[in-house]
Write a protein that holds these residues in place. Structure first.
Motif, mmCIF file in Angstrom:
data_model
loop_
_atom_site.group_PDB
_atom_site.id
_atom_site.type_symbol
_atom_site.label_atom_id
_atom_site.label_comp_id
_atom_site.label_asym_id
_atom_site.label_seq_id
_atom_site.Cartn_x
_atom_site.Cartn_y
_atom_site.Cartn_z
ATOM 1 N N CYS A 146 0.698 -1.134 0.157
ATOM 2 C CA CYS A 146 -0.003 -0.177 0.057
ATOM 3 C C CYS A 146 0.892 1.299 -0.097
ATOM 4 O O CYS A 146 1.873 1.195 0.357
ATOM 5 N N TRP A 185 2.113 1.110 6.511
ATOM 6 C CA TRP A 185 2.401 0.041 5.483
ATOM 7 C C TRP A 185 2.292 -1.439 5.966
ATOM 8 O O TRP A 185 2.240 -1.470 7.059
ATOM 9 N N THR A 200 -3.949 1.813 3.018
ATOM 10 C CA THR A 200 -3.196 1.297 4.457
ATOM 11 C C THR A 200 -3.118 -0.067 4.311
ATOM 12 O O THR A 200 -3.902 -0.717 3.641
ATOM 13 N N LEU A 249 -6.182 -3.770 3.321
ATOM 14 C CA LEU A 249 -5.989 -4.894 2.578
ATOM 15 C C LEU A 249 -6.907 -6.273 3.311
ATOM 16 O O LEU A 249 -7.008 -6.245 4.446
#
Length: 123
Positions: free
Chosen positions: A60, A65, A119, A123
């Motif tokens: 991302c 991260w 971010t 996900l």
């Protein structure tokens, strides 16, 4: 950017970040490291960042991260210790940056595609 221009895409942001990282001198990161990572198409799609001489890759483009991509940590004696920080798994120890990033590319998470505009929480 004018009001008529669209904001940059995640892919454009990743490409710009790679250009920046590839231009760093040895005071930031060993230039062989980003070159080795960038040579792999799958890694080139990930967001690069450098901290304390180490190249980190994320799925991302926004903080926080991801930490599920292997990282090659340079060793004082030479070579690299490749570790995935999300679960602290040692993926291996290599002699060269090229070997380290070949190992990282081989251990990408399933469905690891281009970095997303979001971010790790997205996900």
């Amino acid at each position: 950017m004018t009001n008529d221009e669209a904001p940059p895409t995640a892919a454009e942001i990743v490409a710009t970040a790679w250009r920046t990282v590839l231009a760093y001198g040895p005071d930031r990161v060993d230039p062989a490291v980003p070159r080795a990572a960038h040579s792999h198409a799958a890694l080139r799609e990930l967001f690069p960042a450098v901290s304390h001489g180490v190249l980190y890759l994320s799925r991302c483009i926004q903080f926080p991260w991801t930490r599920d991509i292997g990282t090659a940590f340079p060793q004082a004696s030479g070579g690299y210790r490749v570790r995935r920080q999300s679960d602290n798994t040692l993926l291996g120890v290599t002699e060269t940056a090229e070997e380290a990033y070949r190992l990282i590319a081989a251990h990408l998470p399933e469905d690891c595609g281009p970095a997303i505009d979001g971010t790790a929480n997205d996900l």
